[in-house]
Write a protein that holds these residues in place. Sequence first.
Motif, PDB file in Angstrom:
ATOM      1  N   LEU A  16      21.794   0.964  53.374  1.00 31.66           N
ATOM      2  CA  LEU A  16      23.121  -0.588  52.962  1.00 31.66           C
ATOM      3  C   LEU A  16      22.330  -1.423  53.472  1.00 31.66           C
ATOM      4  CD1 LEU A  16      25.424   2.045  55.986  1.00 31.66           C
ATOM      5  CD2 LEU A  16      25.492   1.863  53.880  1.00 31.66           C
ATOM      6  N   ALA A  17      21.422  -1.561  54.564  1.00 29.69           N
ATOM      7  CA  ALA A  17      21.273  -3.441  54.321  1.00 29.69           C
ATOM      8  C   ALA A  17      20.417  -3.649  52.840  1.00 29.69           C
ATOM      9  CB  ALA A  17      20.492  -3.665  55.297  1.00 29.69           C
ATOM     10  N   SER A  18      19.729  -2.920  52.619  1.00 24.96           N
ATOM     11  CA  SER A  18      18.773  -2.775  51.040  1.00 24.96           C
ATOM     12  C   SER A  18      19.977  -2.624  49.865  1.00 24.96           C
ATOM     13  CB  SER A  18      17.469  -2.146  50.671  1.00 24.96           C
ATOM     14  OG  SER A  18      18.323  -0.465  50.367  1.00 24.96           O
ATOM     15  N   MET A  19      20.726  -2.102  49.760  1.00 26.62           N
ATOM     16  CA  MET A  19      21.574  -1.802  48.966  1.00 26.62           C
ATOM     17  C   MET A  19      22.733  -3.480  48.714  1.00 26.62           C
ATOM     18  SD  MET A  19      21.679   0.870  47.341  1.00 26.62           S
ATOM     19  CE  MET A  19      23.113   1.171  46.110  1.00 26.62           C
ATOM     20  N   ILE A  20      23.280  -3.449  49.300  1.00 28.42           N
ATOM     21  CA  ILE A  20      23.692  -5.320  50.022  1.00 28.42           C
ATOM     22  C   ILE A  20      22.767  -5.919  49.599  1.00 28.42           C
ATOM     23  CG2 ILE A  20      24.916  -6.981  51.809  1.00 28.42           C
ATOM     24  CD1 ILE A  20      25.362  -4.256  53.328  1.00 28.42           C
ATOM     25  N   MET A  21      21.484  -6.738  50.170  1.00 31.22           N
ATOM     26  CA  MET A  21      20.877  -7.304  49.442  1.00 31.22           C
ATOM     27  C   MET A  21      19.564  -7.029  48.514  1.00 31.22           C
ATOM     28  SD  MET A  21      21.185  -9.906  52.249  1.00 31.22           S
ATOM     29  CE  MET A  21      19.662 -10.610  51.546  1.00 31.22           C
ATOM     30  N   LYS A  22      20.161  -6.698  47.744  1.00 24.03           N
ATOM     31  CA  LYS A  22      19.877  -5.930  46.274  1.00 24.03           C
ATOM     32  C   LYS A  22      18.141  -5.485  46.339  1.00 24.03           C
ATOM     33  CE  LYS A  22      23.576  -7.551  44.270  1.00 24.03           C
ATOM     34  NZ  LYS A  22      24.762  -7.370  44.859  1.00 24.03           N
ATOM     35  N   THR A  23      17.701  -4.624  47.207  1.00 28.99           N
ATOM     36  CA  THR A  23      16.230  -4.819  47.548  1.00 28.99           C
ATOM     37  C   THR A  23      16.495  -3.040  47.575  1.00 28.99           C
ATOM     38  OG1 THR A  23      16.270  -5.198  49.683  1.00 28.99           O
ATOM     39  CG2 THR A  23      16.288  -7.701  47.879  1.00 28.99           C
ATOM     40  N   ILE A  76      19.887  -6.955  57.644  1.00 34.81           N
ATOM     41  CA  ILE A  76      20.069  -7.932  55.989  1.00 34.81           C
ATOM     42  C   ILE A  76      19.634  -9.266  56.348  1.00 34.81           C
ATOM     43  CG2 ILE A  76      22.321  -9.201  55.506  1.00 34.81           C
ATOM     44  CD1 ILE A  76      23.731  -7.292  55.800  1.00 34.81           C
ATOM     45  N   VAL A  77      19.634  -9.691  57.781  1.00 33.72           N
ATOM     46  CA  VAL A  77      18.747 -10.508  58.399  1.00 33.72           C
ATOM     47  C   VAL A  77      17.225 -11.169  57.839  1.00 33.72           C
ATOM     48  CG1 VAL A  77      17.708 -12.029  60.629  1.00 33.72           C
ATOM     49  CG2 VAL A  77      20.284 -11.769  59.854  1.00 33.72           C
ATOM     50  N   LEU A  78      16.445  -9.324  58.786  1.00 32.45           N
ATOM     51  CA  LEU A  78      15.178  -9.087  58.473  1.00 32.45           C
ATOM     52  C   LEU A  78      15.170  -9.394  57.035  1.00 32.45           C
ATOM     53  CD1 LEU A  78      12.455  -8.091  59.511  1.00 32.45           C
ATOM     54  CD2 LEU A  78      13.798  -6.126  59.778  1.00 32.45           C
ATOM     55  N   ILE A  79      15.848  -8.998  56.129  1.00 30.49           N
ATOM     56  CA  ILE A  79      15.316  -9.157  54.913  1.00 30.49           C
ATOM     57  C   ILE A  79      15.287 -10.459  54.076  1.00 30.49           C
ATOM     58  CG2 ILE A  79      16.452  -8.312  52.170  1.00 30.49           C
ATOM     59  CD1 ILE A  79      17.082  -5.721  53.704  1.00 30.49           C
ATOM     60  N   LEU A  85      10.161 -15.443  53.202  1.00 31.50           N
ATOM     61  CA  LEU A  85       8.684 -15.565  52.703  1.00 31.50           C
ATOM     62  C   LEU A  85       7.965 -15.337  51.927  1.00 31.50           C
ATOM     63  CD1 LEU A  85       8.181 -14.319  56.933  1.00 31.50           C
ATOM     64  CD2 LEU A  85       8.193 -16.471  55.879  1.00 31.50           C
ATOM     65  N   ARG A  86       8.849 -14.317  50.741  1.00 25.29           N
ATOM     66  CA  ARG A  86       8.098 -13.950  49.325  1.00 25.29           C
ATOM     67  C   ARG A  86       7.267 -12.889  49.473  1.00 25.29           C
ATOM     68  NH1 ARG A  86      10.111 -17.167  45.507  1.00 25.29           N
ATOM     69  NH2 ARG A  86       9.806 -19.590  46.428  1.00 25.29           N
ATOM     70  N   VAL A  87       7.987 -11.882  50.672  1.00 27.99           N
ATOM     71  CA  VAL A  87       6.921 -10.333  51.303  1.00 27.99           C
ATOM     72  C   VAL A  87       8.442  -9.963  50.463  1.00 27.99           C
ATOM     73  CG1 VAL A  87       7.208  -8.439  52.221  1.00 27.99           C
ATOM     74  CG2 VAL A  87       6.746 -10.914  52.980  1.00 27.99           C
ATOM     75  N   LEU A  88       9.388 -10.042  50.033  1.00 24.41           N
ATOM     76  CA  LEU A  88      10.683  -8.844  49.282  1.00 24.41           C
ATOM     77  C   LEU A  88      11.164 -10.272  47.706  1.00 24.41           C
ATOM     78  CD1 LEU A  88      12.636  -6.905  51.588  1.00 24.41           C
ATOM     79  CD2 LEU A  88      10.926  -6.394  49.615  1.00 24.41           C
ATOM     80  N   ARG A  89      11.330  -9.625  46.871  1.00 21.94           N
ATOM     81  CA  ARG A  89      12.018 -10.376  46.068  1.00 21.94           C
ATOM     82  C   ARG A  89      13.340 -10.151  45.466  1.00 21.94           C
ATOM     83  NH1 ARG A  89       7.423 -11.132  41.343  1.00 21.94           N
ATOM     84  NH2 ARG A  89       5.971 -10.522  42.552  1.00 21.94           N
TER      85      ARG A  89
END
Length: 89
Positions: A16-23, A76-79, A85-89
């Motif tokens: 759910l968090a990855s869908m919200i943050m588009k990752t 979401i905060v973690l993402i 930190l540019r670990v995820l884009r």
Amino acid sequence: MGWIITILVGALVGWLASMIMKTDAQQGAVANILIGIVGSLLAQVVFGNWLQIGGAYAAGGGFNFWSIVWGVVGSIVLIAILKALRVLR
């Protein structure tokens, strides 16, 4: 049984968090589970213990509505931190 619930809730919360943050396209199932579990613990510590927000104590506490809501917030905060930190884009 507790580990199975943790993995299932972590997968749901991370997804759910990855869908919200588009990752979601960058993450696989294992990353969703890890982000969900770590995000739930982050929400419990930061929002529950440090900021004393009452419902945040439920994060990481099993399979109920508030644990999922706070787990998603923590994830979401973690993402967002991982994006900064540019670990995820």
